[in-house]
Design a protein around this motif. Structure first.
Motif, PDB file in Angstrom:
ATOM      1  N   LYS A 135       0.831  -1.197   0.000  1.00 33.78           N
ATOM      2  CA  LYS A 135       0.000   0.000   0.000  1.00 33.78           C
ATOM      3  C   LYS A 135       0.870   1.252   0.000  1.00 33.78           C
ATOM      4  O   LYS A 135       1.727   1.434   0.869  1.00 33.78           O
ATOM      5  CB  LYS A 135      -0.917   0.005   1.229  1.00 33.78           C
ATOM      6  CG  LYS A 135      -1.872   1.186   1.274  1.00 33.78           C
ATOM      7  CD  LYS A 135      -2.790   1.116   2.486  1.00 33.78           C
ATOM      8  CE  LYS A 135      -3.724   2.312   2.549  1.00 33.78           C
ATOM      9  NZ  LYS A 135      -4.605   2.270   3.743  1.00 33.78           N
ATOM     10  N   ARG A 136       0.645   2.121  -0.990  1.00 34.59           N
ATOM     11  CA  ARG A 136       1.337   3.407  -1.048  1.00 34.59           C
ATOM     12  C   ARG A 136       0.535   4.443  -0.270  1.00 34.59           C
ATOM     13  O   ARG A 136      -0.645   4.642  -0.521  1.00 34.59           O
ATOM     14  CB  ARG A 136       1.507   3.866  -2.492  1.00 34.59           C
ATOM     15  CG  ARG A 136       2.686   3.231  -3.183  1.00 34.59           C
ATOM     16  CD  ARG A 136       2.880   3.785  -4.582  1.00 34.59           C
ATOM     17  NE  ARG A 136       4.178   3.427  -5.108  1.00 34.59           N
ATOM     18  CZ  ARG A 136       4.461   2.276  -5.698  1.00 34.59           C
ATOM     19  NH1 ARG A 136       3.504   1.355  -5.824  1.00 34.59           N
ATOM     20  NH2 ARG A 136       5.676   2.019  -6.153  1.00 34.59           N
ATOM     21  N   GLU A 137       1.200   5.102   0.635  1.00 35.72           N
ATOM     22  CA  GLU A 137       0.559   6.132   1.446  1.00 35.72           C
ATOM     23  C   GLU A 137       1.204   7.490   1.179  1.00 35.72           C
ATOM     24  O   GLU A 137       2.432   7.587   1.079  1.00 35.72           O
ATOM     25  CB  GLU A 137       0.663   5.791   2.942  1.00 35.72           C
ATOM     26  CG  GLU A 137      -0.078   4.522   3.331  1.00 35.72           C
ATOM     27  CD  GLU A 137      -0.027   4.258   4.826  1.00 35.72           C
ATOM     28  OE1 GLU A 137      -0.741   3.352   5.291  1.00 35.72           O
ATOM     29  OE2 GLU A 137       0.734   4.960   5.527  1.00 35.72           O
ATOM     30  N   LYS A 138       0.381   8.493   1.060  1.00 40.53           N
ATOM     31  CA  LYS A 138       0.862   9.863   0.834  1.00 40.53           C
ATOM     32  C   LYS A 138       0.743  10.683   2.120  1.00 40.53           C
ATOM     33  O   LYS A 138       0.315  11.838   2.100  1.00 40.53           O
ATOM     34  CB  LYS A 138       0.052  10.511  -0.291  1.00 40.53           C
ATOM     35  CG  LYS A 138       0.160   9.798  -1.631  1.00 40.53           C
ATOM     36  CD  LYS A 138       1.560   9.884  -2.203  1.00 40.53           C
ATOM     37  CE  LYS A 138       1.631   9.243  -3.584  1.00 40.53           C
ATOM     38  NZ  LYS A 138       2.991   9.307  -4.155  1.00 40.53           N
ATOM     39  N   ARG A 139       1.116  10.073   3.214  1.00 36.75           N
ATOM     40  CA  ARG A 139       1.037  10.781   4.500  1.00 36.75           C
ATOM     41  C   ARG A 139       1.987  11.977   4.514  1.00 36.75           C
ATOM     42  O   ARG A 139       3.108  11.916   4.018  1.00 36.75           O
ATOM     43  CB  ARG A 139       1.400   9.835   5.649  1.00 36.75           C
ATOM     44  CG  ARG A 139       0.476   8.635   5.788  1.00 36.75           C
ATOM     45  CD  ARG A 139       0.994   7.657   6.825  1.00 36.75           C
ATOM     46  NE  ARG A 139       0.930   8.187   8.176  1.00 36.75           N
ATOM     47  CZ  ARG A 139       1.964   8.282   9.016  1.00 36.75           C
ATOM     48  NH1 ARG A 139       3.169   7.890   8.609  1.00 36.75           N
ATOM     49  NH2 ARG A 139       1.826   8.746  10.230  1.00 36.75           N
ATOM     50  N   ASP A 171       8.288   6.620  12.787  1.00 38.02           N
ATOM     51  CA  ASP A 171       7.928   6.153  11.439  1.00 38.02           C
ATOM     52  C   ASP A 171       8.200   4.664  11.294  1.00 38.02           C
ATOM     53  O   ASP A 171       7.421   3.925  10.672  1.00 38.02           O
ATOM     54  CB  ASP A 171       8.726   6.939  10.382  1.00 38.02           C
ATOM     55  CG  ASP A 171       8.277   8.391  10.273  1.00 38.02           C
ATOM     56  OD1 ASP A 171       7.081   8.665  10.540  1.00 38.02           O
ATOM     57  OD2 ASP A 171       9.112   9.245   9.930  1.00 38.02           O
ATOM     58  N   TYR A 174       5.536   2.708  13.080  1.00 33.35           N
ATOM     59  CA  TYR A 174       4.280   2.775  12.317  1.00 33.35           C
ATOM     60  C   TYR A 174       4.277   1.732  11.198  1.00 33.35           C
ATOM     61  O   TYR A 174       3.309   0.983  11.033  1.00 33.35           O
ATOM     62  CB  TYR A 174       4.101   4.179  11.748  1.00 33.35           C
ATOM     63  CG  TYR A 174       2.935   4.311  10.795  1.00 33.35           C
ATOM     64  CD1 TYR A 174       1.635   4.477  11.269  1.00 33.35           C
ATOM     65  CD2 TYR A 174       3.134   4.268   9.410  1.00 33.35           C
ATOM     66  CE1 TYR A 174       0.559   4.598  10.408  1.00 33.35           C
ATOM     67  CE2 TYR A 174       2.064   4.384   8.532  1.00 33.35           C
ATOM     68  CZ  TYR A 174       0.776   4.544   9.039  1.00 33.35           C
ATOM     69  OH  TYR A 174      -0.291   4.654   8.176  1.00 33.35           O
ATOM     70  N   LYS A 178       1.971  -2.226  10.841  1.00 33.70           N
ATOM     71  CA  LYS A 178       0.906  -2.377   9.854  1.00 33.70           C
ATOM     72  C   LYS A 178       0.861  -3.803   9.304  1.00 33.70           C
ATOM     73  O   LYS A 178       1.909  -4.437   9.101  1.00 33.70           O
ATOM     74  CB  LYS A 178       1.104  -1.394   8.695  1.00 33.70           C
ATOM     75  CG  LYS A 178       0.869   0.059   9.078  1.00 33.70           C
ATOM     76  CD  LYS A 178      -0.562   0.286   9.522  1.00 33.70           C
ATOM     77  CE  LYS A 178      -0.808   1.724   9.933  1.00 33.70           C
ATOM     78  NZ  LYS A 178      -2.196   1.938  10.389  1.00 33.70           N
ATOM     79  N   VAL A 182       4.066  -1.029   3.840  1.00 30.81           N
ATOM     80  CA  VAL A 182       3.828   0.415   3.706  1.00 30.81           C
ATOM     81  C   VAL A 182       4.913   1.046   2.835  1.00 30.81           C
ATOM     82  O   VAL A 182       6.106   0.869   3.090  1.00 30.81           O
ATOM     83  CB  VAL A 182       3.811   1.098   5.081  1.00 30.81           C
ATOM     84  CG1 VAL A 182       3.523   2.584   4.923  1.00 30.81           C
ATOM     85  CG2 VAL A 182       2.779   0.445   5.979  1.00 30.81           C
ATOM     86  N   GLN A 184       6.096   4.784   1.471  1.00 33.37           N
ATOM     87  CA  GLN A 184       5.894   6.208   1.712  1.00 33.37           C
ATOM     88  C   GLN A 184       6.947   7.037   0.970  1.00 33.37           C
ATOM     89  O   GLN A 184       8.025   6.523   0.640  1.00 33.37           O
ATOM     90  CB  GLN A 184       5.971   6.512   3.206  1.00 33.37           C
ATOM     91  CG  GLN A 184       4.877   5.878   4.037  1.00 33.37           C
ATOM     92  CD  GLN A 184       4.900   6.390   5.461  1.00 33.37           C
ATOM     93  OE1 GLN A 184       4.448   7.484   5.757  1.00 33.37           O
ATOM     94  NE2 GLN A 184       5.435   5.583   6.373  1.00 33.37           N
ATOM     95  N   GLY A 218       7.746  10.795   4.497  1.00 31.69           N
ATOM     96  CA  GLY A 218       6.458  11.473   4.371  1.00 31.69           C
ATOM     97  C   GLY A 218       6.523  12.557   3.314  1.00 31.69           C
ATOM     98  O   GLY A 218       7.598  12.937   2.834  1.00 31.69           O
ATOM     99  N   GLU A 238      10.858   6.719  -2.831  1.00 31.72           N
ATOM    100  CA  GLU A 238       9.934   6.049  -1.918  1.00 31.72           C
ATOM    101  C   GLU A 238      10.724   5.092  -1.040  1.00 31.72           C
ATOM    102  O   GLU A 238      11.769   4.570  -1.443  1.00 31.72           O
ATOM    103  CB  GLU A 238       8.863   5.287  -2.694  1.00 31.72           C
ATOM    104  CG  GLU A 238       7.913   6.192  -3.481  1.00 31.72           C
ATOM    105  CD  GLU A 238       6.920   5.403  -4.306  1.00 31.72           C
ATOM    106  OE1 GLU A 238       5.721   5.735  -4.274  1.00 31.72           O
ATOM    107  OE2 GLU A 238       7.356   4.441  -4.983  1.00 31.72           O
TER     108      GLU A 238
END
Length: 310
Positions: A135-139, A171, A174, A178, A182, A184, A218, A238
């Motif tokens: 999952k790519r997150e744009k936090r 980070d 986190y 999960k 992840v 990011q 992030g 990333e």
């Protein structure tokens, strides 16, 4: 009566002239046909000569085509030569400058090894289905180094090294907690103006600044418009935390220990891998010893997880 006969026979000259006229007509007709034959022959001859000229023109056309084809081939060859020069020499030089070692700098490991620091378990050409979803997150970055200062919006908010180190630990926890892999955004930059003390102002003074490399996980909201960071070496890409397990990398399955996988998208100037290792030092007890990260062309695929708490 004799006179009348004479008059009748006197017309012999007229009759002779009549036949002579007919003969003349025959001559004229013959001349006509002869002229027609000559003209037709000339026209026919000229027609074939024109055809011969057309053949010459056709031959010249193909000759021009051959010349054009040769020129096109030359142009095509030069095009590929230019491409080979651009993609071969220049890119190789840039790649060498990125991963290679400078004589004046200390030696470092090649980061483009694909992170093959583990036991090779086999080769499989087809990509397997991942054991965990990716999952790519744009936090947004929790400590956004491009954020405007509260004291002066024309300046950026600065942080201390300890603040960035603590955020890196958060980070990591986190991503570790999960139930999926992840991915990011990550920013690595040189010459970041750290605060010496948390109580220092955001204004840069000689007594309250310490320049060093920075790694931020992030999304940075104002990266492109931050004037203070322009022309400084950086790498954008990333980052993904690699849980302990078996991974598929370029057709090979490898058992790997926990580390960070980095895929770079943009790069300006060179940042040595030792500097990145130094920035990950707060996590050295939890990550793979000696090499807490690797740079990949694409993220490895988790095939089997071999550790629950790593």
């Amino acid at each position: 009566m004799a006179n009348d006969l004479d008059d009748i026979f006197g017309d012999d000259e007229d009759l002779a002239s009549f036949f002579n006229e007919e003969e003349n007509d025959d001559d004229e007709l013959a001349a006509l046909f002869s002229e027609d034959e000559e003209e037709d022959d000339d026209d026919l001859a000229s027609l074939f000569t024109e055809d011969e000229e057309d053949e010459d023109d056709l031959a010249s056309f193909f000759e021009e085509d051959e010349v054009d084809e040769e020129e096109d081939n030359n142009d095509l060859a030069s095009f590929f030569d230019e491409e080979s020069n651009e993609t071969g020499k220049n890119d190789t030089g840039d790649l060498a400058s990125f991963f290679g070692n400078n004589e004046d700098e200390e030696e470092e490991e090649d980061d483009d090894s694909g992170g093959l620091f583990g036991e090779v378990l086999g080769t499989f050409s087809e990509k397997p289905a991942p054991a965990l979803p990716y999952k790519r997150e744009k936090r947004k970055a929790k400590l956004d180094i491009t954020k405007s200062s509260k004291d002066d919006h024309r300046k950026v908010k600065r942080y201390t090294k300890s603040e960035l180190d603590e955020q890196l630990k958060r980070d990591y926890k986190y991503m570790l907690g999960k139930p999926y892999m992840v991915i990011q955004p990550v920013t690595i930059m040189a010459d970041y103006p750290y605060k010496k003390k948390k109580s220092n102002s955001d204004s840069i003074e000689s007594y309250n600044v310490e320049y060093d490399y920075v790694l931020v996980i992030g999304k940075l909201l104002k990266w492109r418009s931050t004037e203070e960071f322009k022309r400084k070496p950086y790498k954008l890409g990333e980052i993904m935390y690699m849980k302990r397990g078996v991974y598929w990398v370029n057709g090979t399955q490898i058992s790997m220990n926990p580390h960070f996988a980095i895929v770079l998208h943009r790069s300006y100037k060179r940042i040595k891998s030792k500097r990145i290792r130094d920035m990950l030092a707060p996590l050295k007890q939890r990550l793979r010893p000696g090499k807490p990260f690797s740079i990949y062309k694409e993220f490895p695929i988790l095939v089997e997880r071999t550790g629950v708490f790593s």
